[in-house]
Design a protein around this motif. Structure first.
Motif, PDB file in Angstrom:
ATOM      1  N   HIS A 228      -2.251   0.954  -7.287  1.00  0.00           N
ATOM      2  CA  HIS A 228      -2.500   0.726  -8.705  1.00  0.00           C
ATOM      3  C   HIS A 228      -3.884   1.217  -9.129  1.00  0.00           C
ATOM      4  CE1 HIS A 228       1.101  -1.728  -9.242  1.00  0.00           C
ATOM      5  NE2 HIS A 228       0.782  -2.373  -8.120  1.00  0.00           N
ATOM      6  N   VAL A 229      -4.824   1.240  -8.193  1.00  0.00           N
ATOM      7  CA  VAL A 229      -6.191   1.641  -8.516  1.00  0.00           C
ATOM      8  C   VAL A 229      -6.261   3.162  -8.586  1.00  0.00           C
ATOM      9  CG1 VAL A 229      -8.594   1.634  -7.758  1.00  0.00           C
ATOM     10  CG2 VAL A 229      -7.181  -0.420  -7.475  1.00  0.00           C
TER      11      VAL A 229
ATOM     12  N   HIS B  52      -2.854  -2.977  -3.490  1.00  0.00           N
ATOM     13  CA  HIS B  52      -3.619  -2.737  -4.712  1.00  0.00           C
ATOM     14  C   HIS B  52      -4.016  -1.275  -4.882  1.00  0.00           C
ATOM     15  CE1 HIS B  52      -7.077  -2.991  -1.944  1.00  0.00           C
ATOM     16  NE2 HIS B  52      -7.721  -2.294  -2.853  1.00  0.00           N
TER      17      HIS B  52
ATOM     18  N   VAL C 186      -7.467   1.099 -13.431  1.00  0.00           N
ATOM     19  CA  VAL C 186      -6.283   0.526 -12.786  1.00  0.00           C
ATOM     20  C   VAL C 186      -5.060   0.782 -13.665  1.00  0.00           C
ATOM     21  CG1 VAL C 186      -5.267  -1.553 -11.799  1.00  0.00           C
ATOM     22  CG2 VAL C 186      -7.759  -1.283 -11.832  1.00  0.00           C
TER      23      VAL C 186
END
Length: 227
Positions: free
Chosen positions: A215-216, A212, A172
């Motif tokens: 960001h991953v 998310h 991440v």
């Protein structure tokens, strides 16, 4: 897309290289030779021989994207469209499997500050079976996942797997920290992603569940480390 660009993309996929510099290293040629080939829109014939010798790659697949990707596989040599009169087959050598063959990949830094984002730290030999099209290899520079993942371990990240499954390990991108490995949990009720370290001295991190995936970087698929 030009012919050279199509072949170049297949070569990068098969050798897990990203740039002309990395490919030049694999082929043991100058980067200027790749630039010249691109300008001529033609791939030199000796490239195909080197790629077959090093990786078992099928020249027809490299040229046209047709046929099997490899001619030399874990089953040994597998010639395509061989004459029917050739009926002799040999068993694969004892050590001919993908775990006995290696690929050379680039290793990247995890930091994303001080001009180190994407910095190539060196090269690493990995088993062929460890490779995947979206593989990104980094060297861990923190102790957040110890004792499971030690500092200075090499981590293989599949960048095609960004959809989180609770309990799995993911790379991440964290602002001001760079790329970190965390165990991720989906908390749908509170619309958040929970990131946990193995090292209890490191606190939990939270990310909004809605965005998310930006960001991953991908799922951790293997590690190489000294015990």
């Amino acid at each position: 897309m030009k012919l050279f660009d199509e072949i170049f993309e297949r070569i990068k996929l098969a050798t897990n290289t990203r740039t002309q510099v990395e490919l030049a290293d694999v082929l043991d040629i100058r980067q200027s030779s790749i630039s010249d080939a691109k300008r001529r829109n033609s791939v030199p014939s000796d490239w195909y021989m080197k790629l077959f010798e090093q990786f078992g790659l099928n020249p027809d697949w490299l040229k046209k994207g047709s046929g099997p990707m490899y001619l030399r596989t874990d089953q040994g040599y597998a010639p395509v469209d061989a004459p029917a009169s050739i009926g002799v087959c040999e068993d694969a050598a004892k050590f001919s499997g993908p775990d006995a063959k290696n690929l050379i990949v680039s290793v990247y830094a995890t930091q994303q500050h001080d001009d180190q984002s994407g910095q190539v730290l060196g090269r690493l030999s990995i088993p062929q079976s460890f490779a995947c099209p979206g593989l990104h290899v980094v060297r861990i520079d923190a102790a957040g996942m110890e004792p499971l993942i030690r500092k200075d371990a090499f981590a293989g990240i599949d960048t095609t797997q960004k959809k989180v499954r609770s309990g799995e390990l993911y790379a991440v991108n964290i602002p001001y920290e760079g790329l970190v490995i965390k165990r991720a949990y989906v908390d749908a009720q509170n619309n958040r992603l929970i990131l946990r370290s193995e090292n209890q001295q490191h606190p939990e991190m939270l990310l909004p569940l809605d965005d998310h995936e930006k960001h991953v970087a991908g799922r951790l698929v293997w590690i190489m480390q000294r015990m």
